[in-house]
Design an enzyme around this catalytic site. Structure first.
Site, PDB file in Angstrom:
ATOM      1  N   CYS A  44      46.646  32.537  46.913  1.00 53.65           N
ATOM      2  CA  CYS A  44      45.601  32.970  45.968  1.00 53.65           C
ATOM      3  C   CYS A  44      44.223  32.545  46.474  1.00 53.65           C
ATOM      4  CB  CYS A  44      45.851  32.377  44.586  1.00 53.65           C
ATOM      5  SG  CYS A  44      47.445  32.832  43.900  1.00 53.65           S
ATOM      6  N   ASP A 135      35.353  56.642  33.385  1.00 51.13           N
ATOM      7  CA  ASP A 135      35.842  57.176  32.096  1.00 51.13           C
ATOM      8  C   ASP A 135      36.808  56.206  31.418  1.00 51.13           C
ATOM      9  OD1 ASP A 135      37.950  57.373  33.863  1.00 51.13           O
ATOM     10  OD2 ASP A 135      38.217  59.533  33.674  1.00 51.13           O
TER      11      ASP A 135
HETATM   12  C1  BEZ Z   1      50.317  31.107  46.442  1.00 47.25           C
HETATM   13  O1  BEZ Z   1      49.284  31.588  46.005  1.00 47.25           O
HETATM   14  O2  BEZ Z   1      50.361  30.556  47.529  1.00 47.25           O
HETATM   15  C2  BEZ Z   1      51.611  31.231  45.666  1.00 47.25           C
HETATM   16  C3  BEZ Z   1      51.582  31.190  44.284  1.00 47.25           C
HETATM   17  C4  BEZ Z   1      52.777  31.288  43.586  1.00 47.25           C
HETATM   18  C5  BEZ Z   1      53.972  31.464  44.263  1.00 47.25           C
HETATM   19  C6  BEZ Z   1      53.976  31.547  45.641  1.00 47.25           C
HETATM   20  C7  BEZ Z   1      52.791  31.423  46.354  1.00 47.25           C
END
Ligand code: BEZ
Length: 220
Positions: A44, A135
């Protein structure tokens, strides 16, 4: 679940930059709402850093960005400092992150990944992407599992296709890039070519003899 072509429902939410009303936030722009499993996780961190780097490219396309996870606004603000440090980003973080800590939006919009739970056994959000037109209708949705990071250059490519095909009667073929040829959609009749595509249309010869593969330069 929201289907393609449905108006993406309006909602109110807390973000790390204060409360928002989604439709008001979007205004007349295109929008991308994308979720991630959790703050302070490695994939992330790379994804949100990449989206922040690409922010000028989303802005050029008139696309407002907003992220979402089931963490609190305070958690988002702390984590943003890590993202900025790890991805060498300076200045204001270019988009808000929704704090869906009661998981109401995650449930409502089908953004949960049942295979991923946190240390407390709570199911995490998947990597969802919703692209919404001016829209307010849903133009594209993608669901990736938590374990696969997305390619946001591909998402920009998709936005280019969505914006082009919203204006002209064309479709974009496999691996299309903005400089390559596009296909005339099947509903266009040959007698309409001159008016709709003055740049010309090439019809491919195929064994069936059916002239359905019709290429043209992307209209400007
Ligand atoms: C990650 O962002 O590394 C991750 C988050 C949840 C599960 C697996 C990877």
């Amino acid at each position: 679940m929201v289907n393609l072509g449905d108006v993406f429902p309006d909602f109110e939410a807390e973000t790390n930059k204060g409360p928002i009303k989604f439709h008001q936030f979007l205004g007349d722009s295109w929008g991308i709402l994308f979720s991630h499993p959790a703050d302070y996780t490695p994939v992330c961190t790379t994804e949100l850093g990449r989206v922040a780097q690409l922010a000028p490219k989303f802005a050029e396309r008139n696309v407002k960005m907003i992220a979402l996870s089931i963490d609190s606004p305070e958690s988002h603000n702390g984590w943003i400092k890590d993202i900025q440090s790890y991805c060498s980003l300076k200045g204001d973080f270019p988009f808000p992150i929704i704090a869906d800590d009661k998981r109401e939006l995650a449930v409502k919009f089908g953004m949960l990944d049942p295979d991923e739970v946190n240390a407390q056994g709570i199911v995490l959000t998947c990597r969802a992407v919703f692209i919404i037109g001016p829209d307010k209708k849903l133009k594209l949705s993608l669901l990736y599992p938590a374990t696969t990071g997305r390619n946001f250059d591909e998402i920009l490519r998709v936005i280019d296709s969505l914006q082009l095909t919203a204006k002209y009667k064309v479709a974009t073929p496999v691996d299309w890039q903005s400089w390559s040829k596009v296909m005339v959609v099947p509903s266009v009749k040959p007698e309409e070519f001159k008016t709709l595509f003055p740049q010309g249309v090439e019809v491919a010869k195929v064994p069936s003899g059916k002239g359905y593969i019709r290429k043209t330069d992307a209209p400007k």
